[in-house]
Design a protein around this motif. Structure first.
Motif, mmCIF file in Angstrom:
data_model
loop_
_atom_site.group_PDB
_atom_site.id
_atom_site.type_symbol
_atom_site.label_atom_id
_atom_site.label_comp_id
_atom_site.label_asym_id
_atom_site.label_seq_id
_atom_site.Cartn_x
_atom_site.Cartn_y
_atom_site.Cartn_z
ATOM 1 N N ASP A 68 48.043 72.629 23.498
ATOM 2 C CA ASP A 68 49.073 73.482 24.219
ATOM 3 C C ASP A 68 49.349 73.248 25.280
ATOM 4 O OD1 ASP A 68 47.173 74.566 25.948
ATOM 5 O OD2 ASP A 68 46.217 76.046 24.790
ATOM 6 N N VAL A 69 50.370 73.814 25.861
ATOM 7 C CA VAL A 69 50.983 73.334 27.052
ATOM 8 C C VAL A 69 50.108 73.407 28.402
ATOM 9 C CG1 VAL A 69 52.726 74.093 28.706
ATOM 10 C CG2 VAL A 69 53.378 74.059 26.381
ATOM 11 N N GLN A 70 49.212 74.554 28.407
ATOM 12 C CA GLN A 70 48.254 74.646 29.441
ATOM 13 C C GLN A 70 47.260 73.363 29.361
ATOM 14 O OE1 GLN A 70 48.250 76.824 31.768
ATOM 15 N NE2 GLN A 70 46.396 75.726 32.624
ATOM 16 N N GLU A 71 46.903 73.178 28.053
ATOM 17 C CA GLU A 71 45.797 71.892 28.167
ATOM 18 C C GLU A 71 46.487 70.599 28.401
ATOM 19 O OE1 GLU A 71 42.971 72.764 24.578
ATOM 20 O OE2 GLU A 71 45.118 72.600 24.104
ATOM 21 N N ALA A 72 47.925 70.401 28.058
ATOM 22 C CA ALA A 72 48.674 69.132 28.462
ATOM 23 C C ALA A 72 48.880 69.277 30.072
ATOM 24 C CB ALA A 72 49.925 69.100 27.664
ATOM 25 N N THR A 73 49.142 70.245 30.483
ATOM 26 C CA THR A 73 49.301 70.256 31.888
ATOM 27 C C THR A 73 48.209 69.853 32.643
ATOM 28 O OG1 THR A 73 51.194 72.143 31.715
ATOM 29 C CG2 THR A 73 50.192 71.989 33.937
ATOM 30 N N GLU A 74 46.965 70.456 32.316
ATOM 31 C CA GLU A 74 45.626 70.079 32.916
ATOM 32 C C GLU A 74 45.371 68.809 32.809
ATOM 33 O OE1 GLU A 74 42.917 72.727 31.162
ATOM 34 O OE2 GLU A 74 43.879 74.725 32.154
ATOM 35 N N ILE A 75 45.643 68.175 31.726
ATOM 36 C CA ILE A 75 45.303 66.707 31.663
ATOM 37 C C ILE A 75 46.458 65.757 32.586
ATOM 38 C CG2 ILE A 75 45.555 64.865 29.875
ATOM 39 C CD1 ILE A 75 44.847 66.824 27.841
ATOM 40 N N LEU A 76 47.578 66.202 32.469
ATOM 41 C CA LEU A 76 48.703 65.586 33.372
ATOM 42 C C LEU A 76 48.160 65.852 34.836
ATOM 43 C CD1 LEU A 76 51.896 66.410 31.481
ATOM 44 C CD2 LEU A 76 50.407 64.032 31.677
ATOM 45 N N GLN A 77 47.765 67.045 35.167
ATOM 46 C CA GLN A 77 47.408 67.286 36.699
ATOM 47 C C GLN A 77 46.111 66.234 36.786
ATOM 48 O OE1 GLN A 77 47.069 71.367 36.571
ATOM 49 N NE2 GLN A 77 49.098 71.801 37.499
ATOM 50 N N GLN A 78 45.477 66.206 36.187
ATOM 51 C CA GLN A 78 44.214 65.507 36.425
ATOM 52 C C GLN A 78 44.519 63.853 36.506
ATOM 53 O OE1 GLN A 78 41.199 66.345 36.998
ATOM 54 N NE2 GLN A 78 40.768 64.435 37.747
ATOM 55 N N TYR A 79 45.163 63.615 35.496
ATOM 56 C CA TYR A 79 45.935 62.042 35.473
ATOM 57 C C TYR A 79 46.461 61.851 36.884
ATOM 58 C CZ TYR A 79 48.179 57.860 34.339
ATOM 59 O OH TYR A 79 48.907 56.607 34.442
ATOM 60 N N VAL A 80 47.421 62.777 37.208
ATOM 61 C CA VAL A 80 48.084 62.380 38.637
ATOM 62 C C VAL A 80 46.868 62.340 39.773
ATOM 63 C CG1 VAL A 80 49.798 63.613 40.227
ATOM 64 C CG2 VAL A 80 50.184 63.269 37.830
ATOM 65 N N THR A 81 46.135 63.123 39.795
ATOM 66 C CA THR A 81 45.049 63.449 40.679
ATOM 67 C C THR A 81 44.171 61.915 41.006
ATOM 68 O OG1 THR A 81 44.898 65.781 40.787
ATOM 69 C CG2 THR A 81 43.086 64.595 41.691
ATOM 70 N N ASP A 82 43.843 61.623 39.686
ATOM 71 C CA ASP A 82 43.041 60.545 39.552
ATOM 72 C C ASP A 82 43.846 59.201 40.176
ATOM 73 O OD1 ASP A 82 41.018 61.864 38.776
ATOM 74 O OD2 ASP A 82 41.324 61.285 36.378
ATOM 75 N N HIS A 83 45.028 59.033 39.710
ATOM 76 C CA HIS A 83 45.889 58.059 40.152
ATOM 77 C C HIS A 83 46.273 57.948 41.777
ATOM 78 C CE1 HIS A 83 45.761 57.062 35.961
ATOM 79 N NE2 HIS A 83 46.254 55.899 36.160
ATOM 80 N N GLU A 84 46.285 59.187 42.142
ATOM 81 C CA GLU A 84 46.828 59.241 43.597
ATOM 82 C C GLU A 84 45.339 58.890 44.239
ATOM 83 O OE1 GLU A 84 47.439 63.465 44.376
ATOM 84 O OE2 GLU A 84 49.552 63.153 43.779
ATOM 85 N N GLU A 85 44.251 59.103 44.027
ATOM 86 C CA GLU A 85 43.246 58.463 44.793
ATOM 87 C C GLU A 85 43.072 56.986 44.864
ATOM 88 O OE1 GLU A 85 39.947 60.724 42.884
ATOM 89 O OE2 GLU A 85 40.320 62.659 43.810
ATOM 90 N N VAL A 86 43.369 56.593 43.372
ATOM 91 C CA VAL A 86 43.346 54.883 43.384
ATOM 92 C C VAL A 86 44.471 54.345 44.303
ATOM 93 C CG1 VAL A 86 43.997 53.219 41.713
ATOM 94 C CG2 VAL A 86 42.532 55.080 40.850
ATOM 95 N N MET A 87 45.655 55.279 44.404
ATOM 96 C CA MET A 87 46.770 54.408 45.153
ATOM 97 C C MET A 87 46.786 54.652 46.646
ATOM 98 S SD MET A 87 48.528 53.179 42.686
ATOM 99 C CE MET A 87 50.252 52.626 43.256
ATOM 100 N N ALA A 88 45.745 55.471 47.036
ATOM 101 C CA ALA A 88 45.688 55.944 48.604
ATOM 102 C C ALA A 88 44.788 54.668 49.124
ATOM 103 C CB ALA A 88 45.058 57.181 48.700
#
Length: 79
Positions: free
Chosen positions: A59-79
C-alpha cells in the motif's frame, strides 16, 4: 536609381514593437506547452510508480516507508 520611401523613426519603432509583441506571445505559448508536457511527464511517472506499488501488493504507506528507509540508508553511505 530611386530608392523606396524611407520609413520614419515612428514607423520603425512601431514595427519593432509589433515584432517584440509577437515574440512575447509566442514565448508565452511555448511556456504553456512546456508546462503541459512537464505535467504529462509527471502524471506518467506517478502512474508508473502506482502500477509498481500495486504489482508488489504494497500500500502507499508501506511503499513510502520503504523509500524513506532507502533514502536514509543511502544518505549515510554518501556522507
Amino acid at each position: 536609381m530611386a530608392r523606396g520611401q524611407r520609413r520614419s523613426i515612428e514607423e520603425k519603432i512601431r514595427q519593432k514593437q509589433e515584432i517584440i509583441s509577437g515574440m512575447e506571445l509566442r514565448l508565452e505559448h511555448e511556456r504553456e506547452e512546456l508546462e503541459a508536457l512537464i505535467s504529462e511527464q509527471k502524471q506518467r511517472e506517478v502512474e508508473t510508480l502506482y502500477d509498481f506499488i500495486k504489482e508488489t501488493n504494497l500500500d502507499v504507506q508501506e511503499a513510502t516507508e520503504i523509500l524513506q528507509q532507502y533514502v536514509t540508508d543511502h544518505e549515510e553511505v554518501m556522507a
